[in-house]
Design an enzyme around this catalytic site. Sequence first.
Site, PDB file in Angstrom:
ATOM      1  N   HIS A  12       0.952  -1.234  -0.063  1.00  0.00           N
ATOM      2  CA  HIS A  12      -0.017  -0.010  -0.009  1.00  0.00           C
ATOM      3  C   HIS A  12       0.996   1.046   0.033  1.00  0.00           C
ATOM      4  O   HIS A  12       0.519   2.098  -0.811  1.00  0.00           O
ATOM      5  CB  HIS A  12      -0.824  -0.086   1.022  1.00  0.00           C
ATOM      6  N   LYS A  13       1.798   1.197   0.882  1.00  0.00           N
ATOM      7  CA  LYS A  13       2.802   2.134   1.004  1.00  0.00           C
ATOM      8  C   LYS A  13       3.606   2.534  -0.528  1.00  0.00           C
ATOM      9  O   LYS A  13       3.711   3.666  -0.865  1.00  0.00           O
ATOM     10  CB  LYS A  13       3.854   2.027   1.966  1.00  0.00           C
ATOM     11  N   ASP A  69      12.707   6.731   7.877  1.00  0.00           N
ATOM     12  CA  ASP A  69      12.362   6.701   9.250  1.00  0.00           C
ATOM     13  C   ASP A  69      11.615   7.667  10.047  1.00  0.00           C
ATOM     14  O   ASP A  69      11.884   8.791   9.601  1.00  0.00           O
ATOM     15  CB  ASP A  69      13.626   6.513  10.259  1.00  0.00           C
ATOM     16  N   PHE A 148      -2.561   3.662  12.488  1.00  0.00           N
ATOM     17  CA  PHE A 148      -1.737   2.608  13.144  1.00  0.00           C
ATOM     18  C   PHE A 148      -0.935   3.546  13.944  1.00  0.00           C
ATOM     19  O   PHE A 148      -0.996   4.721  14.066  1.00  0.00           O
ATOM     20  CB  PHE A 148      -0.821   1.731  12.198  1.00  0.00           C
TER      21      PHE A 148
END
Length: 194
Positions: A12-13, A69, A148
């Site tokens: 998805h990302k 990150d 999330f």
Amino acid sequence: MTQLVFATNNAHKLEEVQAMVGDNIHLLTLAEIGCTDDIPETGNTFEANASQKSAYLKNRYKYDCFADDSGLEVEALNNEPGVYSARYSGTRDMEKNIDLLLSRLDEHTNRKARFRTVISLRLKGKEYFFEGSIEGTIGFGRKGTGGFGYDPLFTPNGYTQTFAEMSAAEKNAISHRAIAVKKLADFLKRYQAG
């Protein structure tokens, strides 16, 4: 066509980022290059971790690539959990991480926080960094079931809903990752145009 490895196996990302970078760049996942390694992340900043991941991929697999990150920085907690966002409680259990964050914020009235993403791109022997951040506040409890991580706690400035109460499209339009990826995509389009 330029090929770039995106240090993720999240389809998805990958789709989301591919849509932003356009058709002239083909993104590959870690699985597509045969990388099943546990890529090291031992830095104490988002920049260091993103750079370490992209360097590892470039050195080991020889592809131009980018890695990111990201995490949550809470002002009253000296920017904790920061790079330890995913394992704040000593585990990767997000419920425990959220509980710990809420308990550490108990006595604080300052609830200011921000989500930050740093991307390290390695392209033709050079490294480039792109950053995105979004300011907001941490609530006193969880709200919403979407998203999330710390999404149920984080309300971006100017909004009344937490990230977890927003649709994926709403969140992705304003998120720290979207901001960083847009900078990356704009850079890659200019780079392609030469």
